[in-house]
Design an enzyme around this catalytic site. Structure first.
Site, PDB file in Angstrom:
ATOM      1  N   CYS A 224     132.496  30.355  11.175  1.00 48.51           N
ATOM      2  CA  CYS A 224     133.556  31.005  11.949  1.00 48.51           C
ATOM      3  C   CYS A 224     134.203  29.992  12.881  1.00 48.51           C
ATOM      4  CB  CYS A 224     132.976  32.164  12.758  1.00 48.51           C
ATOM      5  SG  CYS A 224     134.204  33.044  13.760  1.00 48.51           S
TER       6      CYS A 224
ATOM      7  N   GLY B 106     132.643  34.953  17.270  1.00 42.21           N
ATOM      8  CA  GLY B 106     132.776  33.511  17.136  1.00 42.21           C
ATOM      9  C   GLY B 106     131.534  32.673  16.962  1.00 42.21           C
TER      10      GLY B 106
ATOM     11  N   GLY C 234     129.342  32.543  14.453  1.00 41.49           N
ATOM     12  CA  GLY C 234     128.898  32.337  13.081  1.00 41.49           C
ATOM     13  C   GLY C 234     129.042  30.904  12.609  1.00 41.49           C
TER      14      GLY C 234
END
EC number: 1.7.1.7
Length: 349
Positions: free
Chosen positions: A186, A181, A183
């Site tokens: 993301c 998570g 990114g």
């Protein structure tokens, strides 16, 4: 249900405390590292940065460009066998030695990886890449790959906790990819409520991996070179970058012209754009866990790489680490409530 009370930290929550140094210049810092691995008998020498295996980032052109800097590229898993065959036929040994071949966990992936590796003995790395590395099927597939490729360097992920790092290493992984998570494109944490602050994940997973002679890749969360230094300082052996390499000539994002400016589209691999591109639709049982952004076109990646490496050398100089390997030992994190003076952030050149 249970609650863990201890505080977990991301890159924005800390700074690295400066320390006395005998270094006179950034030029004295050596960023090259040498790794040996738990299962593979191969050794690796290079700068331990990796271009992410996203379809817009982990391209053949990116691999060619980054190999000049002794940096790895995790080539995305959507290239066809014929595209791989053509790339390998025209690529030098130096380029192929800096390529990581990414795969999923299907039977088709298994057959494809066997065919790709039959094309060249210069290919050394396999990355088994899924969003959720906690499934039993993933562990079983890892064991299958290790059995078939006993001497290749295998990385597997993603996970964020020590016990799963240990499970993957004991199942055949040389390197474990850490991050759920963080990114830049993301949205998994927002969509699912699942995740782990990246710096704490690095610290805890590195401790677990190093105890078993394994390594970890910090995957995601870096926005500036200072974050990369924090990842290495926290114990990461490699750092994977997506957003920081986005928007360059070597990427495969769609280019958009608006007046006199160029932009490139960049999206997460669980986004609506990615799913429609590779499956034609969003499966009825899935939701998008990524977003699409429009970023200014940045030209060749060389300039960005030099800026990143310069920042990393400067970080090492501030704490007296002559080698990148020493950065972890020289790092003391301090918790902070601010990172920078933002007075001019709204001013544009």
């Amino acid at each position: 249900m249970r609650i863990e009370e201890d505080i977990k930290l991301g890159f924005k929550d800390v700074l690295i405390r400066p320390k006395r140094s005998t270094l006179k210049s950034r030029s004295e810092v050596n960023l090259i590292r040498c790794f040996s691995f738990k299962y593979s008998t191969m050794k690796w020498f290079g700068i331990p940065l990796i271009a992410a295996n996203m379809d817009t980032i982990g391209t053949f052109r990116m691999a060619e460009a980054l190999s000049k800097f002794n940096i790895l590229t995790a080539v995305h898993k959507y290239y066809s066998f014929d595209e791989w065959k053509n790339f390998i036929s025209v690529s030098s040994k130096e380029i192929l030695e800096h390529v990581i071949v990414s795969i999923g966990t299907s039977n088709l992936d298994f057959f494809k990886i066997k065919k790709i590796f039959s094309l060249s003995s210069e290919l050394k790395y396999i990355c088994i890449d899924v969003a959720n590395g906690y499934s039993e099927h993933f562990v079983s597939f890892l064991k299958k790959i290790r059995s078939f490729f006993p001497d290749k360097i295998i990385c597997a992920g993603n996970v964020v906790t020590g016990e799963m790092v240990e499970e993957l290493i004991l199942s055949g992984a040389d390197i474990v990819k850490v991050g759920i998570g963080p990114g830049s494109v993301c949205t998994t944490r927002l969509k699912t409520g699942i995740g782990y602050p990246q710096l704490s994940a690095i610290i805890e997973c590195a401790d677990a991996a190093h105890g078993l002679n394994g390594q970890i890749i910090s995957d995601g969360g870096c926005t500036v070179s200072g974050d990369i230094a924090k990842a290495f300082g926290g114990g990461a052996d490699f750092v994977m970058l997506g957003g920081m390499f986005a928007g360059h000539t070597e990427c495969l994002g769609e280019i958009i012209q608006e007046k006199s400016k160029k932009f490139m589209l960049f999206y997460g691999m669980s986004s609506t754009s990615a799913m429609k591109r590779y499956t034609g639709k969003i499966p009825g049982y899935r939701a998008s866990e990524g977003k699409i952004v429009k970023i200014p076109f940045r030209g060749n990646v060389d300039v960005t790489v030099r800026d990143i490496l310069g920042g990393l050398r400067s970080s090492c100089t501030y704490v007296g680490a002559q080698k990148l390997k020493e950065l972890t030992k020289r790092t003391t994190f301090i918790r902070v409530s601010e990172q920078e003076n933002c007075i001019f952030n709204n001013f544009k050149n």
